[in-house]
Enzyme design. Structure first.
Site, PDB file in Angstrom:
ATOM      1  N   ASP A   1      -7.759  22.123  -9.377  1.00  0.00           N
ATOM      2  CA  ASP A   1      -7.715  21.946 -10.606  1.00  0.00           C
ATOM      3  C   ASP A   1      -8.258  22.548 -11.888  1.00  0.00           C
ATOM      4  OD1 ASP A   1      -8.168  19.218 -11.798  1.00  0.00           O
ATOM      5  OD2 ASP A   1      -8.445  17.985 -10.068  1.00  0.00           O
TER       6      ASP A   1
ATOM      7  N   VAL B   1      -0.953  23.175 -13.445  1.00  0.00           N
ATOM      8  CA  VAL B   1       0.281  23.638 -12.278  1.00  0.00           C
ATOM      9  C   VAL B   1       1.667  23.245 -12.960  1.00  0.00           C
ATOM     10  CG1 VAL B   1      -0.476  22.771 -10.181  1.00  0.00           C
ATOM     11  CG2 VAL B   1       0.309  20.733 -12.291  1.00  0.00           C
TER      12      VAL B   1
ATOM     13  N   TYR C   1       6.523   7.804 -15.154  1.00  0.00           N
ATOM     14  CA  TYR C   1       5.984   8.210 -14.026  1.00  0.00           C
ATOM     15  C   TYR C   1       7.094   7.827 -13.497  1.00  0.00           C
ATOM     16  CZ  TYR C   1       2.612   8.230 -10.524  1.00  0.00           C
ATOM     17  OH  TYR C   1       1.202   7.959  -9.770  1.00  0.00           O
TER      18      TYR C   1
HETATM   19  N1  LIG Z   1      -4.622   6.397  -7.591  1.00  0.00           N
HETATM   20  C1  LIG Z   1      -3.112   5.505  -7.587  1.00  0.00           C
HETATM   21  O1  LIG Z   1      -3.280   4.427  -7.034  1.00  0.00           O
HETATM   22  C2  LIG Z   1      -1.709   6.854  -7.315  1.00  0.00           C
HETATM   23  C3  LIG Z   1      -1.103   6.047  -6.204  1.00  0.00           C
HETATM   24  C4  LIG Z   1       0.307   7.412  -6.140  1.00  0.00           C
HETATM   25  C5  LIG Z   1       0.253   7.645  -6.284  1.00  0.00           C
HETATM   26  N2  LIG Z   1      -0.659   8.901  -7.420  1.00  0.00           N
HETATM   27  C6  LIG Z   1      -0.544  10.580  -6.894  1.00  0.00           C
HETATM   28  O2  LIG Z   1      -1.484  10.672  -6.406  1.00  0.00           O
HETATM   29  C7  LIG Z   1      -1.926  11.829  -7.044  1.00  0.00           C
HETATM   30  C8  LIG Z   1      -3.511  12.315  -6.873  1.00  0.00           C
HETATM   31  O3  LIG Z   1      -3.773  11.423  -7.852  1.00  0.00           O
HETATM   32  P1  LIG Z   1      -4.918  10.395  -8.106  1.00  0.00           P
HETATM   33  O4  LIG Z   1      -5.003   9.401  -8.013  1.00  0.00           O
HETATM   34  O5  LIG Z   1      -5.796  11.057  -6.620  1.00  0.00           O
HETATM   35  O6  LIG Z   1      -6.501  10.880  -9.255  1.00  0.00           O
HETATM   36  P2  LIG Z   1      -7.207  11.061  -9.473  1.00  0.00           P
HETATM   37  O7  LIG Z   1      -7.166  11.244 -11.560  1.00  0.00           O
HETATM   38  O8  LIG Z   1      -8.640  10.698  -9.745  1.00  0.00           O
HETATM   39  O9  LIG Z   1      -6.792  12.770  -9.277  1.00  0.00           O
HETATM   40  C9  LIG Z   1      -5.652  13.907 -10.105  1.00  0.00           C
HETATM   41  C10 LIG Z   1      -6.447  15.228  -9.870  1.00  0.00           C
HETATM   42  O10 LIG Z   1      -5.137  16.531 -10.380  1.00  0.00           O
HETATM   43  C11 LIG Z   1      -5.745  16.663 -11.709  1.00  0.00           C
HETATM   44  N3  LIG Z   1      -4.773  18.058 -12.436  1.00  0.00           N
HETATM   45  C12 LIG Z   1      -4.228  16.355 -12.946  1.00  0.00           C
HETATM   46  N4  LIG Z   1      -2.611  17.602 -14.167  1.00  0.00           N
HETATM   47  C13 LIG Z   1      -3.043  18.416 -13.448  1.00  0.00           C
HETATM   48  C14 LIG Z   1      -2.535  20.038 -14.160  1.00  0.00           C
HETATM   49  N5  LIG Z   1      -1.873  19.854 -14.480  1.00  0.00           N
HETATM   50  N6  LIG Z   1      -2.975  20.785 -13.418  1.00  0.00           N
HETATM   51  C15 LIG Z   1      -3.917  21.139 -12.672  1.00  0.00           C
HETATM   52  N7  LIG Z   1      -4.602  19.555 -12.142  1.00  0.00           N
HETATM   53  C16 LIG Z   1      -3.998  18.387 -12.037  1.00  0.00           C
HETATM   54  C17 LIG Z   1      -6.760  16.130 -12.265  1.00  0.00           C
HETATM   55  O11 LIG Z   1      -7.542  16.609 -13.368  1.00  0.00           O
HETATM   56  C18 LIG Z   1      -7.438  15.039 -11.081  1.00  0.00           C
HETATM   57  O12 LIG Z   1      -8.160  15.651 -10.664  1.00  0.00           O
HETATM   58  C19 LIG Z   1      -1.425  12.102  -8.209  1.00  0.00           C
HETATM   59  O13 LIG Z   1      -0.063  13.053  -8.289  1.00  0.00           O
HETATM   60  C20 LIG Z   1      -1.142  10.645  -8.558  1.00  0.00           C
HETATM   61  O14 LIG Z   1       0.252  10.659  -9.001  1.00  0.00           O
HETATM   62  C21 LIG Z   1      -1.450   7.616  -7.468  1.00  0.00           C
END
Ligand SMILES: NC(=O)c1ccc[n+]([C@@H]2O[C@H](COP(=O)([O-])OP(=O)(O)OC[C@H]3O[C@@H](n4cnc5c(N)ncnc54)[C@H](O)[C@@H]3O)[C@@H](O)[C@H]2O)c1
Length: 252
Positions: free
Chosen positions: A37, A61, A151
Site C-alpha cells: 500500500d 502502484v 473512474y
Molecule cells: N468501496 C466500494 O464501494 C467499491 C466498489 C467497487 C470497486 N471498488 C474498488 O475496490 C478497490 C479497493 O477499494 P476499497 O473500497 O477497499 O477502498 P479503500 O480506500 O478502503 O482501500 C483502497 C486502498 O488502496 C490504496 N491505494 C490507493 N492508491 C494506491 C496506489 N497508487 N498504490 C498503492 N495503494 C494505493 C489506499 O491507500 C487504500 O488503502 C479499489 O480498486 C476500488 O476502486 C470499491
C-alpha cells in the site's frame, strides 16, 4: 479451509477495505501474503497479523519501478508467486467540467497502469507457478455512473485488460479474472454510507437491499484465485447483490 497453504500472494491496496479483508482471508487460509500500500498506510494496520507469513511493503502502484521492485522482493523473500490481487484503486468524483487533467491521469495511473505494471512484472513468475491474477474492477467498469467519468473510463479499461490478459496467458496456464463490486463499506465509501438519502437510493437498486461488507468481496476474490475456480478465466464477475440484473428501469 486451507486452500492457499504453501502459496504466495500479493494484495495491493492492502491497508484498508477490501484489500485488508482479502489479505486476512488469504492468511486465514494458509498463504504467505505481501501487503502492499502507499507510504505510511501498511504500518498502521489494526488487528493481529501472523508476522512470519506477512510482508508489508510501501508501494505506489502507479510507479512502474516500485511495482517491479514489489514483485522481485516477493520472489526473493518467499521464493515464488502464486496469486496477484490488483486491488489498489482511486476514485475522483465530479462532472467532466470540474475534472482536471491531473484528476483524470491520476485515476488512470492507479486503476489501469498499476494493473498493467504488476501483471507485466508478475507473469513470468505466475507462469512458473501456474498462478492467477484477480483484479478489483467495479460495477462502474461495466456500466456508467453519474459524475464519475474518470473512474468509469478507468474501470472499463481495467475490465478489458482483464479479458485481454486472460486470452494472452490462458494457454500458459495463468488465469486472469476480476471482481466487480457495488457499494461496499470501506474507506472509499465512508461519506456515502453516512448519507441516509444516498443509501436509500442504493437499497432501491440493489436487489438484496443492502451494501456489501469487504469480507464478502474478499470471499469471491479468494474463490477466483483458488483451485475451485480453475476453469474460470477472463471473467469480470459482478459481486453486487443483483444490481446488474436490472436493465436500469426503476422498481415498481
Ligand atoms: N468501496 C466500494 O464501494 C467499491 C466498489 C467497487 C470497486 N471498488 C474498488 O475496490 C478497490 C479497493 O477499494 P476499497 O473500497 O477497499 O477502498 P479503500 O480506500 O478502503 O482501500 C483502497 C486502498 O488502496 C490504496 N491505494 C490507493 N492508491 C494506491 C496506489 N497508487 N498504490 C498503492 N495503494 C494505493 C489506499 O491507500 C487504500 O488503502 C479499489 O480498486 C476500488 O476502486 C470499491
Amino acid at each position: 479451509m486451507n486452500r492457499f497453504e504453501n502459496k504466495v500472494v500479493i494484495v495491493t491496496g492492502a491497508a484498508s477495505g477490501m484489500g485488508l479483508a482479502t489479505a486476512k482471508r488469504f492468511l486465514e487460509e494458509g498463504a504467505q501474503v505481501v501487503m502492499a500500500d502507499l507510504e505510511g498506510q501498511v504500518d498502521d494496520l489494526d488487528g493481529p497479523l501472523p508476522e512470519a507469513n506477512t510482508l508489508k511493503l510501501e508501494v505506489d502502484v502507479s510507479h512502474s519501478h516500485a511495482v517491479e521492485n514489489m514483485i522481485e522482493t516477493t520472489v526473493s523473500e518467499f521464493g515464488r508467486l502464486d496469486v496477484l490481487v490488483n486491488n489498489a484503486g482511486k476514485l475522483v468524483n465530479g462532472g467532466i467540467e470540474s475534472i482536471t487533467n491531473e484528476d483524470w491521469h491520476s485515476v488512470f495511473r492507479t486503476d489501469v497502469d498499476g494493473i498493467f505494471y504488476a501483471c507485466r512484472a508478475a507473469f513470468p513468475h505466475l507462469v512458473s507457478s501456474g498462478g492467477s491474477v484477480v483484479n478489483t474492477v467495479s460495477v462502474s467498469g461495466l456500466g456508467g455512473d453519474w459524475s464519475m467519468s474518470p473512474y468509469n473510463a478507468a474501470k472499463g479499461a481495467a475490465a478489458q485488460l482483464t479479458r485481454a490478459l486472460a486470452l494472452d496467458f490462458g494457454r500458459k496456464g495463468v488465469r486472469v479474472n476480476a471482481v466487480c463490486p457495488t457499494l461496499t463499506r470501506t474507506g472509499m465509501t465512508t461519506d456515502v454510507i453516512k448519507d441516509e438519502e444516498m443509501l436509500a437510493k442504493f437499497r432501491e437498486r440493489i436487489s438484496l437491499g443492502r451494501y456489501a461488507e469487504p469480507e464478502e468481496i474478499a470471499a469471491v476474490i479468494t474463490f477466483l484465485a483458488s483451485h475451485d475456480a480453475r476453469f474460470v478465466n477472463g471473467v469480470n464477475l459482478p459481486v453486487d447483490g443483483g444490481l446488474m440484473a436490472s436493465n436500469g428501469q426503476p422498481p415498481q
